[in-house]
Design an enzyme around this catalytic site. Structure first.
Site, short mmCIF file in Angstrom:
data_model
loop_
_atom_site.label_atom_id
_atom_site.label_comp_id
_atom_site.label_asym_id
_atom_site.label_seq_id
_atom_site.Cartn_x
_atom_site.Cartn_y
_atom_site.Cartn_z
CE LYS A 136 29.80 8.54 68.82
NZ LYS A 136 29.85 7.72 67.60
CB SER A 145 26.17 7.47 66.15
OG SER A 145 27.54 7.10 66.12
CB SER A 179 29.00 6.78 63.40
OG SER A 179 27.77 6.11 63.48
#
Lengths: 95, 489, 493
Positions: free
Chosen positions: B80, B155, B179
């Site tokens: 990420k 997210s 997330s």
């Protein structure tokens, strides 16, 4: 609980965020909605309840006073938007 | 196709030298070339660097390095865009970092590299991890591999979509209020949020320091156990990491769940719960009963206050955490006549609407005269929420809930109404406030369109082994994790 | 109406740890800009602070030295404000739960003892250093994250001189505790001054005016000598003072109001979520307590009491700790500590200073940087401390004269030979043989008709000239007292 109106211009300045007039209007509306929702915390009686800052409580997490290598100067400056003479350049600071 | 296999399948084939790390990495890169134009899970990736790491892994395999020594040797794992990888861009899904290249590795990255993984790619995300749909990214939206007209969750939307679309064998994401678990649920993969303090946060660009944790996205539970074993453990660079021993999580996957108690909280039967999601979770509960677990009705009475508490605590911390993005030492600067003008212009231009909204909310709740009413009160309510869980865990070994109230929604469907978006995190947020562990795993599909549904298990602090054991037993008795998204096939 | 000043000081002191407060970068002055920085102290995305235990120990020790309470719970907080020298745009500090609180400092002032209460001494981090050019400014972050202790006094100070003495007393204490090098030139001690005035006899505080960022104690004194009369003049003229911040201009010698663009400060303090609170244990505190040293004032008073020293000598030993430490064990072994003090202060210190000056000149000529000068210290002396004691003993026993003792000292300082050996070698032992001295006295009387006549005419002081002549003839070896007696007898006879 505090009032739900919020001086967006003032708070945005505290946070150093420039907003267009249009953004200010939208922001005010959204924040009013969110703050209105947050008001529900007022329903709870929290008398005598200790605040939780960390979910996993620990104390005295410290490091020994030992020197470790710093970044090479070039690496430290590599992302600088403006630099000269080994310094990070900024607009003139007026006190 | 190699990129569809799991870590356990791949390590045995790599160990036999049936396949090379280079072939495996190339298979992932080929899949990215094939599908990422649609999915857009990656902001960027560096194929040459990934292949060089794969070659290095092949050399080590040839030299006799074993998987006991390096448990992820040659396995391509994508990252990420909120985690620092030395020599690679770090943008956090935002414009404000500009051309920032990280001069250091996050602790989890050091650990993954030491375990031999091929660490590659920058996975798309909501800007600074603020969002539940990956729509707030400055680098375009990520699409759900099961239906490209829908969001992947957020997210960590890129992390979930990349695993679901077989663009990486596994990925790392972060979870502040759901997330990891929510996008895992919406993309039909496994996502684990460890206990606060289990995994070092050093090198994770902080959104909310007291809530953030790093965790794995994988194709199955065993892979999650493997990856968690690598990234866990105490880190002297993170004052909030805990010196709790790291058990052998894979060894915990023994199917022995008879007699374990699963709590079913009555507060999670909310109005907005989609009937198909409810049916899938009800079926999962029955399945657990059939497997010998004991189902216990429990109550988490302060659940209804979690979202409000979260949006005070998280935004307050974020307002300070994101102050460093000022265009002075790094990032995209918009010049001004003096520093104040530079700041307001840089931050006005660099942050997107959702980030600005949360910073301003967080600044407001901490500002003079409001601290006690908002922040201090929220911290006290946080205590009540945490106590709910600690009390529940006196009766049960884990708690079972839906991960999200609905399956993946349409792109743009909620982006105009931030509060509705926040409320969709209702099932995942309490876990972060309480600092406990949680996992999401597939438990079925909606009928039409066919979209994944996620089951959430919440575990005790440092109860990941039990959580994985329970999740594994269910997974092995159901077919869901073997399904692949048709739209990108 | 008479007015009085009410002054409180916030003193920022850099702690002399090896590494910075939250990271392993060196805490050292003078490196090239931005060479002692890392991801943590540059505030890069993703980094976390881990507090330096030694900095906490030194702060706690300071608490003990300032008679503070050490609360069993303390924490760090974020103080939010944007400034180019602040890498995170918040400063980590201790807001409402400091590591030490409620103490006091005692010091000599105007012939008596003054006491200033200490509100707190807490731990925080220093910021980077800005350099200002024509069109822009540049920032060096080497100093960012250096452990900084803030010592806040209560408004107990009433004059510029008292502020000056308080700061000196504080500095002495910090030096004694070894917590800071307190090098003003290097900006290791900086001060914010809060001053207001009020009519004598009233309790209510006037508008608080802050003079920011003072970096010398004499500057603080001068600024207050300017500011206090300025404020009094304003109120006497019927004007009104408002709370404000001023800057001291050392060149013009005046304070002027700072026109900050930012008037409203709202620091939005909240507990630092990246660090855990501090809860010092009994064991840890006991270890810190072992580091507590005697305070400067207590040392001075003790030296006066135990060694019967005059105040100026005790003051010298208070200020020069190494010299005092050299003196004290000798004093304990001597029957005349005052004489030992004289030798240590007037001879040893003078000789050492003279030598150091010579070394400085020589080494500077060789191009050695001031920081790298190798100077002789008390630890490097060629003679052992016991030799000085022996020398004092020789004078006490009248084995050698004072004049001879000076020669002996010069020789032992230069060569490290023992006093006995030098006396022997140079034949400096005092002559107390009456016959020999009688002869010398006769010679002196014969050679000095003038003084002899003067003495006989009643000028007793003329005897000294004759005595000097005898000493000269004996090359300083004659026992002066004996020579005096004999001369007297001969002249009267």
């Amino acid at each position: 609980m505090a009032a739900t109106d919020i001086d967006v211009k003032y708070v945005a300045h505290l946070a150093r965020i420039g907003l267009t007039p249009d953004e200010e209007v939208k922001m005010s509306a959204h924040l009013a909605g969110i703050l209105g929702y947050i008001e529900k915390l007022k329903e709870l009686d929290v008398t005598g309840v200790e605040p939780t800052a960390h979910a996993v409580p620990m104390v005295n997490v410290l490091r020994p006073d030992v020197v470790r290598p710093s970044l090479a100067h070039e690496a430290a400056m590599s992302n600088a938007p403006a630099k000269a003479n080994g310094l990070f350049l900024v607009p003139k600071i007026v006190e | 196709m190699l990129n569809q296999l799991t870590i356990s399948e791949l390590t045995s084939r790599l160990a036999r030298r049936d396949i090379s790390a280079r072939e495996l990495t190339q298979a992932c890169l080929d899949q990215i070339a094939r599908v990422d134009g649609t999915v857009h899970a990656f902001i960027s990736h560096d194929p040459a660097d990934a292949l060089a790491q794969a070659d290095a892994a092949d050399h080590e395999l040839a030299a006799g390095v074993t998987f006991a020594q390096k448990p992820l040797l040659g396995i391509p794992i994508a990252i990420k865009d909120v985690l620092a990888v030395k020599g690679h861009p770090l943008n956090c899904g935002s414009k404000i970092l500009g051309k920032f290249i990280s001069p250091y590795d996050a602790t989890v990255i050091e650990k993954m590299k030491a375990a031999g993984a091929v660490v590659f790619g920058r996975l798309n995300m909501d800007e600074f991890a603020m969002g539940s749909s990956t729509e707030t990214s400055a680098f375009g939206i990520t699409r759900n591999p099961w239906d490209p007209s829908r969001i992947p969750g957020g997210s960590s939307g890129g992390s979930a979509a990349a695993v679901a679309a077989d663009e990486a064998i596994a990925t790392l994401g972060t979870d502040t209020g759901g997330s990891i678990r929510q996008p895992a649920a919406l993309c039909g993969c496994v996502g684990l949020k460890p206990t606060y303090g289990r995994v070092s946060r050093y090198g994770l660009t902080a959104f909310a320091s007291s809530l953030d944790q790093i965790g794995p996205f994988t194709k199955n539970i065993e892979d999650a156990a493997r990856l968690l074993g690598v990234i866990s453990g105490h880190d002297p660079k993170d004052s909030t990491s805990v010196a709790e021993p790291v058990p052998d999580y894979v060894a915990a996957l023994d199917g022995q769940i008879r007699g374990l108690k699963l709590g079913l909280p009555k507060e999670y039967l909310i109005g907005g719960l989609d009937p198909e999601v409810k049916a899938a979770v009800d079926a999962a509960v029955k399945q657990y009963a059939a497997l010998g677990a004991e189902i216990v009705d429990i109550s988490l009475p302060h659940t209804d206050y979690a979202v409000a508490t979260y949006y005070i605590v998280a935004t307050a911390e974020a307002s300070a955490n994101l102050a460093r993005f000022d265009g002075i030492r790094y990032g995209q600067r918009v010049d001004g006549a003096d520093p104040i003008e530079l700041y307001t212009r840089t931050r006005g231009a660099g942050f997107g609407a959702e980030v600005k909204r949360r910073i301003i909310l967080g600044t407001y709740v901490l500002s003079s005269g409001y601290y006690d009413a908002y922040y201090l009160r929220a911290q006290k309510v946080r205590t009540l929420i945490r106590n709910d869980f600690l009390n529940a865990f006196k009766q049960v070994d884990a708690i079972i809930t839906p991960t999200a109230p609905t399956a993946a929604f349409k792109i743009g469907e909620k982006s105009g109404d931030p509060l509705q978006m926040y409320l969709s995190d209702i099932f995942t947020i309490s876990c972060n406030l309480a600092g406990i562990s949680g996992i999401s795993l597939p438990c079925g599909f909606t009928r039409s369109p066919k979209l994944p549904i996620g089951l959430q298990l919440l575990g005790q602090p440092f109860g990941e082994a039990t959580l994985l054991k329970l999740a594994h037993a269910y997974e092995q008795s159901t077919p869901w994790h073997r399904e692949k998204p048709a739209p990108i096939a | 109406m008479e007015y009085e000043a009410v002054i409180g000081l916030e003193t920022h002191v850099q702690l002399n740890t090896k590494s910075k407060m939250w990271c392993g970068c060196a805490n050292a002055y003078g490196a090239a800009p931005n060479t002692q920085v890392c991801p943590v102290c540059l505030g890069l995305p993703g980094v976390l602070p881990v507090p330096n235990e030694e900095a906490l120990r030194k702060t706690t020790l300071t608490g003990y030295l300032l008679n503070c309470e050490i609360p069993r719970f303390a924490k760090f907080d974020r103080k939010n404000y944007f400034y180019p020298d602040a890498p995170k745009n918040y400063q980590l500090t201790q807001y409402d739960k400091p590591t030490t609180a409620n103490g006091f400092v005692e010091f000599e002032f105007q012939g008596g003892l003054a006491r200033v209460r200490i509100t707190r001494a807490h731990l925080e981090e220093d910021v980077g250093k800005s350099f200002h050019f024509d069109r822009n400014s540049g920032v060096d972050f080497n100093r960012a994250g250096v452990p900084l202790m803030e010592i806040v006094s209560e408004p107990d100070i009433t004059s510029a001189d008292m502020a000056y003495e308080y700061l000196n007393a504080l500095k002495d204490i910090l030096l004694y505790g070894g917590v800071s090098d307190c090098d003003m030139e290097k900006g290791m001690v900086r001060c914010d001054v809060n001053v207001s005035v009020r009519p004598v006899g009233t309790q209510e505080l006037g508008a608080k005016i802050e003079i920011k960022n003072m970096n010398s104690f004499s500057g603080v004194r001068r600024a207050l000598e300017y500011e206090i009369p300025r404020q009094i003049a304003v109120v006497k003229a019927g004007g009104k003072l408002i709370q404000s911040t001023r800057r001291w201009d050392d060149t013009t010698g005046i304070t002027e109001e700072m026109r900050t663009k930012e008037h409203a400060h709202d620091y939005r303090y909240f507990p630092e979520p990246d660090m855990m609170p501090l809860a010092p244990t009994d064991e840890w505190l006991a270890e810190v307590r072992k580091l507590v040293v005697e305070l400067p004032l207590a040392r001075k008073q003790r030296f006066i009491r135990e060694y019967s020293l005059p105040a100026p000598d005790a003051e010298t030993f208070k200020n020069d700790v190494a010299l005092g430490n050299y003196f004290e064990p000798l004093a304990k072994q001597s029957s005349n500590p005052k004489a030992v003090a004289n030798w240590v202060i007037n001879n040893l210190r003078a000789k050492l200073t003279e030598l150091n000056e010579r070394e400085k000149t020589e080494q500077s000529e060789l191009g050695i940087e001031p920081a790298d000068l190798q100077l002789t210290t008390l630890a490097d002396l060629k003679f052992p401390p016991a030799a000085l004691l022996e020398l004092v003993g020789l004078v006490e026993a009248k084995t050698i004269s004072n004049a001879a003792a000076q020669q002996v000292f010069a020789e032992m300082f230069a060569t490290g030979k023992t006093p006995a050996a030098i006396v022997q070698e140079k034949g400096l032992a005092q002559v107390s043989d009456t016959g020999a001295i009688e002869k010398l006295c006769d010679e002196a009387i014969a050679a000095s008709p003038g003084p002899v006549a003067d003495y006989r005419a009643g000028k007793a002081a003329a005897l000294n000239a004759l005595k000097g002549y005898v000493m000269k003839l004996s090359k300083g070896k004659a026992n002066p007292a004996l020579a005096g007696e004999i001369l007297e007898r001969k002249l009267k006879g």
